[in-house]
Design a protein around this motif. Sequence first.
Motif, mmCIF file in Angstrom:
data_model
loop_
_atom_site.group_PDB
_atom_site.id
_atom_site.type_symbol
_atom_site.label_atom_id
_atom_site.label_comp_id
_atom_site.label_asym_id
_atom_site.label_seq_id
_atom_site.Cartn_x
_atom_site.Cartn_y
_atom_site.Cartn_z
ATOM 1 N N ARG A 120 -82.885 11.042 -61.881
ATOM 2 C CA ARG A 120 -81.859 10.613 -60.932
ATOM 3 C C ARG A 120 -82.391 9.501 -60.030
ATOM 4 O O ARG A 120 -81.688 8.545 -59.719
ATOM 5 C CB ARG A 120 -81.391 11.799 -60.089
ATOM 6 N N GLU A 121 -83.657 9.617 -59.615
ATOM 7 C CA GLU A 121 -84.241 8.601 -58.731
ATOM 8 C C GLU A 121 -84.304 7.245 -59.434
ATOM 9 O O GLU A 121 -84.008 6.202 -58.830
ATOM 10 C CB GLU A 121 -85.643 9.026 -58.293
ATOM 11 N N ASP A 122 -84.689 7.256 -60.724
ATOM 12 C CA ASP A 122 -84.741 6.004 -61.486
ATOM 13 C C ASP A 122 -83.346 5.408 -61.657
ATOM 14 O O ASP A 122 -83.157 4.191 -61.571
ATOM 15 C CB ASP A 122 -85.367 6.241 -62.863
ATOM 16 N N VAL A 181 -80.738 5.827 -59.661
ATOM 17 C CA VAL A 181 -80.304 5.283 -58.369
ATOM 18 C C VAL A 181 -80.951 3.929 -58.121
ATOM 19 O O VAL A 181 -80.289 2.968 -57.706
ATOM 20 C CB VAL A 181 -80.653 6.253 -57.221
ATOM 21 N N ARG A 182 -82.247 3.822 -58.392
ATOM 22 C CA ARG A 182 -82.963 2.567 -58.167
ATOM 23 C C ARG A 182 -82.406 1.463 -59.073
ATOM 24 O O ARG A 182 -82.200 0.324 -58.643
ATOM 25 C CB ARG A 182 -84.454 2.775 -58.411
ATOM 26 N N GLN A 183 -82.153 1.805 -60.350
ATOM 27 C CA GLN A 183 -81.624 0.810 -61.279
ATOM 28 C C GLN A 183 -80.204 0.405 -60.882
ATOM 29 O O GLN A 183 -79.840 -0.784 -60.948
ATOM 30 C CB GLN A 183 -81.617 1.380 -62.700
ATOM 31 N N MET A 184 -79.403 1.367 -60.439
ATOM 32 C CA MET A 184 -78.036 1.069 -60.009
ATOM 33 C C MET A 184 -78.029 0.146 -58.795
ATOM 34 O O MET A 184 -77.255 -0.814 -58.730
ATOM 35 C CB MET A 184 -77.299 2.376 -59.696
ATOM 36 N N GLU A 185 -78.896 0.411 -57.828
ATOM 37 C CA GLU A 185 -78.953 -0.419 -56.628
ATOM 38 C C GLU A 185 -79.467 -1.820 -56.943
ATOM 39 O O GLU A 185 -78.978 -2.810 -56.393
ATOM 40 C CB GLU A 185 -79.837 0.255 -55.579
#
Length: 540
Positions: A419-421, A423-427
């Motif tokens: 999930r963290e990856d 979120v980072r890729q989405m942002e």
Amino acid sequence: MDAGSSRSLENAVNRIYHDQLVPKINTSKKMSTLAHPPNILEMSQEIKKNCGGKQVEITLERIKMTKSIKEKQSNDLEKAAFKRKAEGEEKPTRKKEAKIIELDNQLITMPLPHIPLKNIMDVEMKLVYIDEVGVRYEFVESFMSTGSQPTCRAAEIADPLSVHNFSFLPQIDKWLQVALKDASSCYRQKKYALAAGQFRTALELCSKGAVLGEPFDAPAEDIASVASFIETKLVTCYLRMRKPDLALNHAHRSIVLNPAYFRNHLRQATVFRCLERYSEAARSAMIADYMFWLGGGREQSISKLIKLYWQAMIEEAITRAESFSVMYTPFATKIRADKIEKVKDVFTKTHPAYAEYIYTDLQALHMLPQTVDWSSFPPQQYLLTLGFKNKEDGKFLEKISSRKLPIFTEHKTPFGLTREDTVRQMETMGKRILPILDFIRSTQLNGSFPASSGVMEKLQYAGLLSQLQRVKEQSQVINQAMAELATIPYLWDISQQEAELLQSLMADAMDTLEGRRNDNERVWNTIQKNQTAKQHSVCN
């Protein structure tokens, strides 16, 4: 309007798209057919069988219609060019934030006062909010001119006449007629919330086949044209209510249903402006101006207003940009390597704060509203140079723009991320990459599909939003991508291979909105997996 009724309306509208517009291509053959491109106007019998006849005919008819219109327009180029030269049209200059550089002459910056908000609002009042006295029924234009049953082909390219009485339309469904009349009355009285409710009722009636004649007997194009008209009225209602966020999906869907009508694109531009998404507003205005010309629009006053709006949105986008700066260089001949280096040198001297990484867009040349003339071939074109404060932004843009298929990923395996990856890729994509791509496309009418279309990136971004269960945002992004896909045949000459990919993307986007199948089966995910596998194979 509660969440339940909103979802019910969206599902009803989706049924119109899926039943009337979206080709039903055999998913097992989606990608394999791309390797064998037959003639675009003679699709294989197997595809026609799977598409359900009339559904695919809409896309094919629109492509054929566009080709015939372009041929007619090109036959009139010399005449139109002569007329415009004789009229001595004014050519406004750019504002100081985006400099136009002539390489062979001394550097000249041409400051232009910021276009006042009042001027922008004047354009919207004249071309977007044109219904202050009475709602215009755009889909009945061919009734007025021929007295026959309307078709989308006529309504798509004709400026509508004002109609306040449906008594001369005996074929229209009586309940739809009542809903539209009530909505029109509420709108004239500035009761926009009540008008929106009546237009939503009318849209639900359309989804049940209540348009012209007996239920489900009306041609697909007519249903699409009527539904598009209703969507546009919902756009103006929500804009009047100062709720552009509610207007956005309706603006997208009006284009999906009727992509050739220039006001649909201009209304979308207005929604984007209200949401402060200026690059996307600029692109919508550019397309609106092109569609106005393509549809035979000859009123220069209208085209000048649209171009003014386009220019204002570009300038606002440049002013608001913090991470990059811009320079346009006019070109009339082939771009040579030494000229590109000279452009970069000039940019560095002009924008020293944005020289960490300099990117020159070689994918396609650009056009500016101050000089574009769609009737001249080729129109004045420009080389776009972007300079970045952050070197990584520029390098990443260079990397993704050099790929044949626009695939975005920071990971070796873009699926099964934490999930963290995700979120980072989405942002990264939503805040750093897509805004830059949107700006590039604000002056770039066409290029190569899908590389220069921006659609693949949006669909991949929607996939990330889906993984994070951000359903509302995902729906908006997919609706926007569908509007882009519906417009592409009017902007570019696409091959059979590209047409099949476009249809596959449209079908999968529609299925995603309706919650069908999981994301791993989508065409854009298949492409992403294949491209990622190829990259790793090369690296190894």
